[in-house]
Write an enzyme that holds these catalytic residues in place. Structure first.
Site, PDB file in Angstrom:
ATOM      1  N   GLU A 468      33.622  36.248  38.391  1.00 53.73           N
ATOM      2  CA  GLU A 468      32.855  38.171  38.791  1.00 53.73           C
ATOM      3  C   GLU A 468      33.908  38.812  39.256  1.00 53.73           C
ATOM      4  OE1 GLU A 468      29.727  34.907  41.606  1.00 53.73           O
ATOM      5  OE2 GLU A 468      31.209  35.667  42.365  1.00 53.73           O
ATOM      6  N   LYS A 580      38.410  35.400  38.332  1.00 49.99           N
ATOM      7  CA  LYS A 580      38.126  34.636  38.627  1.00 49.99           C
ATOM      8  C   LYS A 580      37.712  33.511  38.705  1.00 49.99           C
ATOM      9  CE  LYS A 580      34.756  34.263  42.688  1.00 49.99           C
ATOM     10  NZ  LYS A 580      33.690  35.204  43.897  1.00 49.99           N
TER      11      LYS A 580
END
Length: 986
Positions: A468, A580
């Site tokens: 993300e 991430k």
């Protein structure tokens, strides 16, 4: 923090860790969860009880799981001083989470501001045997004073979610020692009813008081130094989701409940059964052992065992973060654990997605697509509840795109459905519910892809992958390949339906508008989907343009204490190669054999994995990025045969809540990480691979300090037990439909180890102990309890009469004591309850010091020898006694007075215990001190060691005075010398 085996201990209270420890000591039963806040309260506490499915609207965030009335409050006044750890002096402190039994206990030695010293012992449980029952047990022992102690037990209905109030008070009431509360959610209109009672061992009068929203029961007793007073607060809770009249339902349930000991026994029995199937045993690494059990405990405690219209939120039922919303975390990280250990729970979780299909269809229609488009964040209806905006650290609004374009969730859910079906062969559920999920989400993909005429391929643009940190990207490899796999699987499911359930196939074809033209288009998309191929160096680009992004020097940020996105901002990380979590590595895990559609050779797979590991792992924010990543890294590191690298990632995941690795454990349990570490153990360190013939292990990758690893898997209605050491992999199978005791077959043994190397020279594999008179001596307590009852009803009773009742059940003992006295069944029941209440009060002071000589040493020796241990007792208090003695974690099973209908001398309790251990009768040794127990063991076709005089236990195979000085090897030698047993041939 200290821990051993099955228990997590907090030995010092630190107010700075208040919220972390409230998460750590969370209890639940799938219906609700309660954070580990203190009964007496504490300033700035984050107390919460969350009932699964009870949502209410909230501005901006759409909807959230509601903080329900707090059932814990128990306020104690020592004179004018209120007991609270924020005042007075803490002289001694210990809190314990017993994972085996699902109980939180706390011991505090506290000196009040007025100088009075008091011992407190608290226990709480959220019943696994009855979803609606909550129990709080408190013992108060004055040390150095005499005087009045006042107690207030209440329910706090004036609760909120970080300032947002969801409840409207309707009514409350109380009488005698009972009270109740009735409230309703402001927007969803869900009603809640709670009822509770307070009992005091001093039999002092209980009064009802309380303001609106806070019904309270209060009592006062006179304290005497050294005298322990016991308080029991039992709470029942219902909502209008499961009862039309929740208050009446709560009151009726409360009125029908048995004693605390009975509730504890029923609760412990459920946990026993769950751990029989779900436990992972690690030898050689106590930290990893307690960590894996803690994580499994928390997802088991959050699992909806009796409800298929709710799921497991990202923070379970343990905190306010993510508003109780459900993410892909459940399907990809948690469902596999249940699929292979508790498939009925996995089915419930997937049925939640079936029941929320209408919400997914509404989302697709609103976005201009066909079919079903699952919400990135889901609640009770399946409609999208991801907030579109949140406020950043600087107070500026930040647009959240996940709910709009993180569309891989559609395939994540289909992936879980497909693999549940493959693992269980649950064709009935698949044709009723699963197929519709897979097919209607495939319809969505058919409308979401775009044809690029110039490139002659289908694309999926403007998405977010699992990573993300990078938003609004085109042709994310994870998304594209998974969508392609999804359509392949949808065609397979559709063909299967036509072959086996043609009527259901026709029904879904009409409902979902699946025409031949549509399936033909799916095939065209499959052939022409753009899936980026590896470069010459075998690295797969995460999305188009990723390789053009700026790299960073990670050493510039080595001392950071927050995520890279928090440091650089959303746009900053979007423009850099900072992950991430790595999409490509996730793809290589989920689609192990076909990550790029074409099947790879045995040589190509490790080369591709190594190249992408080497590229993406250094670019991943392991420490403060996604908590979902480390477990997957551990699995892939094992595949690369780097067990110590795998162990580093594994422990980062395993300790995320226990050690508060990321500094955010106070927000709630990291559920996806908890499920992920189970996968890391099974598919990583153990090396389990699933085949059509069943699970196999080609090569295990145990960390150097793990000397043994044991666990079970269920695959297509058959249990597979794995016992792995550095030198051997042993797998045995057992069909679950065979109840009680069943035979096991050897399926797999590593060539370098013969089976006989692991067998003992006798067939003994388990020991079943009677409790009273064998491991401890509570006979004096039984005698005093029976004596008190006998005196009350006017029957002569002495120690000789008590000795004649040795080994009998409570009912049979009472009938023996009554002799020819005629009493009704109701009177019998009342007398048994009365006797047991006397006994319960007497055994509250049992400690490990009350174990008989030799008992603890023998239990430890049996554990070291890998001999399974069970209790086989007629006592209905057996679980409580084991807990008080501190031996619960040394036991593999407990068969007690609640386990069977027929008691000793019938063999039922010992056969039940053997079944719980998974052993044949001839593989078990019974240790008994009563003639009825010896007879029961012999009737069960087991070997019996009798403790006591010959005239009492003379029928046993071997007789000893007691356990003092007895060791296991010595016992085996005596058995062989007596030629009682036949050695097992290898």
């Amino acid at each position: 923090m200290d821990y051993s085996g099955w228990n997590i201990f907090e030995t010092q209270f630190d107010p700075a860790e208040l919220h972390h420890k409230e998460t750590l000591f969370t209890l639940g039963n799938g219906y609700l969860g309660t954070r580990g806040s203190f009964e007496e309260g504490y300033p700035n506490t984050s107390a919460a009880t969350l009932i699964n499915g009870v949502y209410d609207d909230v501005p901006v965030m759409h909807t959230e799981l509601v903080n329900c009335p707090d059932w814990l409050p128990l306020t104690v006044y020592i004179g004018s001083d209120r007991f609270c750890l924020s005042q007075g002096e803490i002289l001694d402190y210990q809190r314990q989470l017993d994972l085996r039994w699902g109980i939180v206990s706390r011991d505090v030695l506290w000196r009040s501001p007025g100088g009075h010293t008091v011992k407190f012992h608290f226990e709480r449980m959220i019943s696994m045997a009855d979803d609606h029952v909550l129990v709080l047990h408190c013992q108060i022992t004055p040390v150095d004073f005499t005087g009045a102690i006042a107690v207030e037990a209440s329910i706090n209905g004036n609760v909120d979610n970080h300032g947002v109030k969801h409840w409207s008070w309707l009514e409350q009431g109380g009488s005698n020692n009972n009270a109740w509360l009735h409230q309703r959610c402001n927007h969803s209109k869900i009603e809640l009813g709670m009822a509770f009672q307070l009992a005091c061992s001093e039999a002092t009068p209980v009064k009802f008081i309380g303001e609106a929203g806070s019904p309270t029961l209060t009592t006062v007793f006179q304290a005497q130094p050294g005298k322990t007073v016991t308080l029991e607060k039992i709470v029942t809770v219902f909502t209008s989701l499961e009862a039309n009249q929740p208050v009446s339902a709560a009151q009726e349930r409360l009125a029908s409940l048995p004693s605390y000991t009975t509730l504890l026994a029923a609760h412990g029995a459920v946990w026993d059964d769950l751990w029989q199937d779900c436990d992972i045993a690690i030898v050689g690494d106590s930290t990893a052992q307690i960590a894996i059990r803690y994580n499994l405990f928390q997802i088991l405690a959050a699992a909806p065992r009796h409800n298929n219209r709710v799921s497991i939120p990202a923070k379970t039922l343990s905190g306010f973060a993510y508003r109780g919303h459900v993410f892909w975390d459940t399907e990809v990280f948690i469902v596999p654990f249940f699929t292979f250990t508790q498939p009925q729970i996995a089915r419930n979780l997937l049925s939640y997605r079936y029941h929320t299909l209408e919400g997914a269809r509404r989302k697709a229609q609103a976005a201009g697509y066909e079919g079903a488009m699952y919400a990135w964040e889901s609640a009770n209806t399946g409609d999208e509840v991801t907030p579109r905006w949140v406020f950043g650290p600087d107070g500026e609004p930040v647009r959240i795109w996940c709910g709009d374009i993180e569309v891989h969730i559609n395939t994540d859910i289909a992936y879980a459905v497909w693999h549940y079906w493959q693992a269980t062969h649950d064709d009935d559920w698949m044709q009723r519910e699963g197929a519709e999920i897979v097919l209607d989400t495939a319809v969505f993909w058919g409308s979401r892809v775009e044809w690029n005429g110039d490139r002659q391929c289908y694309e999926i643009r403007d998405v977010i992958g699992p990573d993300e940190n990078h938003e609004r990207v085109d042709n994310n490899t994870f998304t594209n390949r998974m969508a392609q796999w999804h359509l392949e699987s949808a065609l397979a499911v559709y063909n299967w339906l036509h072959q086996h359930y043609p009527e259901r196939a026709a029904e879904l074809a009409q409902k979902l508008d699946i025409r031949p033209e549509r399936t033909k288009r799916w095939s065209h998309i499959i052939r022409h989907m753009l899936v980026v191929q590896p470069t010459e160096t075998k690295v797969i680009e995460q999305f188009e343009g990723f390789f053009d992004l700026e790299d960073i020097d990670w050493t510039d940020y080595q001392w950071r204490t927050q995520s890279m996105q928090a440091i650089l901002g959303v746009e900053g990380t979007n423009e850099k190669q900072i992950l991430k979590q790595p999409d490509i590595l996730m793809l290589l895990y989920l689609l192990r054999d076909t990550p790029l559609k074409t099947e790879m050779t045995a040589q190509q797979r490790p080369q591709l994995l190594q190249a992408n590991w080497d590229y993406y792992t250094p670019r991943t924010d392991h420490t403060y990025g996604s908590s979902l990543g480390p477990a997957i890294h551990a699995i892939l590191a094992c595949e690369l045969d780097e067990p110590m690298t795998a162990y580093e990632h594994f422990m980062r995941a395993a300790l995320v809540d226990i050690k508060d690795v990321r500094g955010n454990a106070g927000e709630g349990v990291h559920a996806a990480s908890a499920g992920g570490i189970w996968q890391a153990v099974v598919f990583g360190f153990a090396g389990v691979r699933l085949t059509e013939a069943g699970p196999i292990v080609d090569q295990s990758h145990l960390p150097s300090n793990w000397t043994r690893l044991q666990f079970k898997l269920q695959w297509r209605q058959r249990w597979y037990k794995f016992d792995i050491s550095p030198d051997a992999v042993i797998m045995t199978t057992q069909k679950p439909e065979v109840s009680g005791i069943s035979s096991e077959g050897l399926n797999q043994v590593k060539p370098n180890m013969a089976l006989s190397d692991r067998c003992t020279i006798t067939p003994l594999r388990g020991v079943i102990f009677d409790l009273d008179g064998v491991l401890t001596d509570t006979s004096e307590y039984h005698y005093l309890a029976w004596k008190q009852l006998a005196d009350e009803i006017g029957i002569a009773f002495d120690r000789q009469a008590n000795e004649q009742m040795r080994g009998l059940s409570r009912r049979d003992s009472l009938l023996h004591m009554l002799g020819d006295c005629a009493v009704s069944e109701a009177e019998l029941q009342e007398m048994m309850v009365r006797k047991n209440s006397y006994y319960e009060q007497l055994i509250q002071n049992l400690t490990p010091a009350d174990l008989l000589p030799g008992a603890l040493a023998l239990l430890d020796e049996l554990h070291a020898a890998d001999i399974k241990v069970a209790i086989g007792s007629s006592s209905k208090n057996a679980r409580l006694v084991c807990q008080r003695l501190g031996i619960a974690e040394r036991l593999n099973a407990i068969a007690d007075g609640y386990s069977v209908e027929h008691h000793k001398p019938a063999p039922d309790v010992f056969l039940y215990a053997a079944g719980q251990l998974g052993l044949q009768p001839h593989e078990c040794l019974v240790v008994e001190d009563a003639s009825s127990g010896v007879a029961a063991g012999l009737a069960a076709k087991m070997w019996v060691l009798g403790l006591g005089p010959v005239e009492r236990v003379g029928d046993a195979h071997i007789i000893r005075d007691n356990l003092a000085g007895l060791n296991w090897q010595q016992l085996l030698i005596e058995l062989e010398q007596s030629q009682t047993l036949v050695c097992l041939e290898s």
